[in-house]
Design an enzyme around this catalytic site. Structure first.
Site, PDB file in Angstrom:
ATOM      1  CG  ASP A   7      -1.941   1.303   1.399  1.00 33.09           C
ATOM      2  OD1 ASP A   7      -2.255   1.693   0.059  1.00 33.09           O
ATOM      3  OD2 ASP A   7      -2.064   1.576   2.299  1.00 33.09           O
ATOM      4  CD  GLU A  66      -5.199   1.055  -2.677  1.00 31.97           C
ATOM      5  OE1 GLU A  66      -6.214   1.588  -2.771  1.00 31.97           O
ATOM      6  OE2 GLU A  66      -4.846   0.481  -1.655  1.00 31.97           O
ATOM      7  CG  ASP A 139      -1.078   3.167   5.885  1.00 34.39           C
ATOM      8  OD1 ASP A 139      -1.473   3.897   4.996  1.00 34.39           O
ATOM      9  OD2 ASP A 139      -0.742   3.914   7.049  1.00 34.39           O
TER      10      ASP A 139
END
Length: 171
Positions: A7, A66, A139
């Site tokens: 992330d 992502e 996160d």
């Protein structure tokens, strides 16, 4: 299959390493990489060094990242894209395949709806991994969700011949 989920962020980058065993995810490692509050080049350098160390320590077969969402703040998206670029470059240098997923694909794979809230994602990641993640940074749990998404998507991609993370069309 060992999967490193990322992330990306320029101040905090979440990571999660899982092994997929008979279709079920098992947590190997998870946490956050915190870049110092310095100029962008130094922060990206720290992220790069720490990601390289993670890759060396855990030897993932694939990195799942992502995709950047461009909302109202284009500058934030550009900065996030730089951290994402560092992650992609680290994977490329290590010869690791990369799959990319949108936030809605990740939420769909983990929670069952592409509009899930962050707390719902955290809860489901905890259930899937058999862990209490309430004290973990979002996160970190987001990175684990990215890895789980890839773990669930990769077998279908192999069967269909499409790349993992490909967007499906209703045409």
């Amino acid at each position: 299959m060992r999967i490193l989920g990322i992330d990306p962020g320029t101040r905090v980058t979440g990571y999660g390493v899982i092994d997929m065993e008979r279709g079920k995810p098992r947590s190997v490692a998870a946490g956050v990489l915190r870049a110092p509050d310095r100029d962008m080049a130094e922060r990206l350098g720290v992220i790069q060094d720490e990601l390289r160390a993670l890759i060396a320590a855990h030897a993932p077969a694939v990195m799942a990242v992502e995709r950047v969402f461009v909302g109202r703040n284009v500058n934030s998206a550009l900065m996030l894209g730089q951290a994402r670029g560092v992650a992609l470059a680290c994977a490329g240098s290590a010869g690791i395949a990369v799959s990319e997923y949108s936030a809605s694909q990740i939420k769909q794979a983990v929670v069952g709806t592409g509009r899930a809230r962050k707390e719902q994602v955290r809860h489901m990641v905890g259930i899937l991994l058999g862990m209490d993640l309430q004290d973990q940074a979002l996160d970190c749990t987001d990175a684990l969700a990215v890895a789980i998404c890839h773990g669930h998507s990769a077998p279908l991609a192999r069967r269909t011949g499409l790349p993992a993370g490909a967007r499906w069309s209703r045409r």
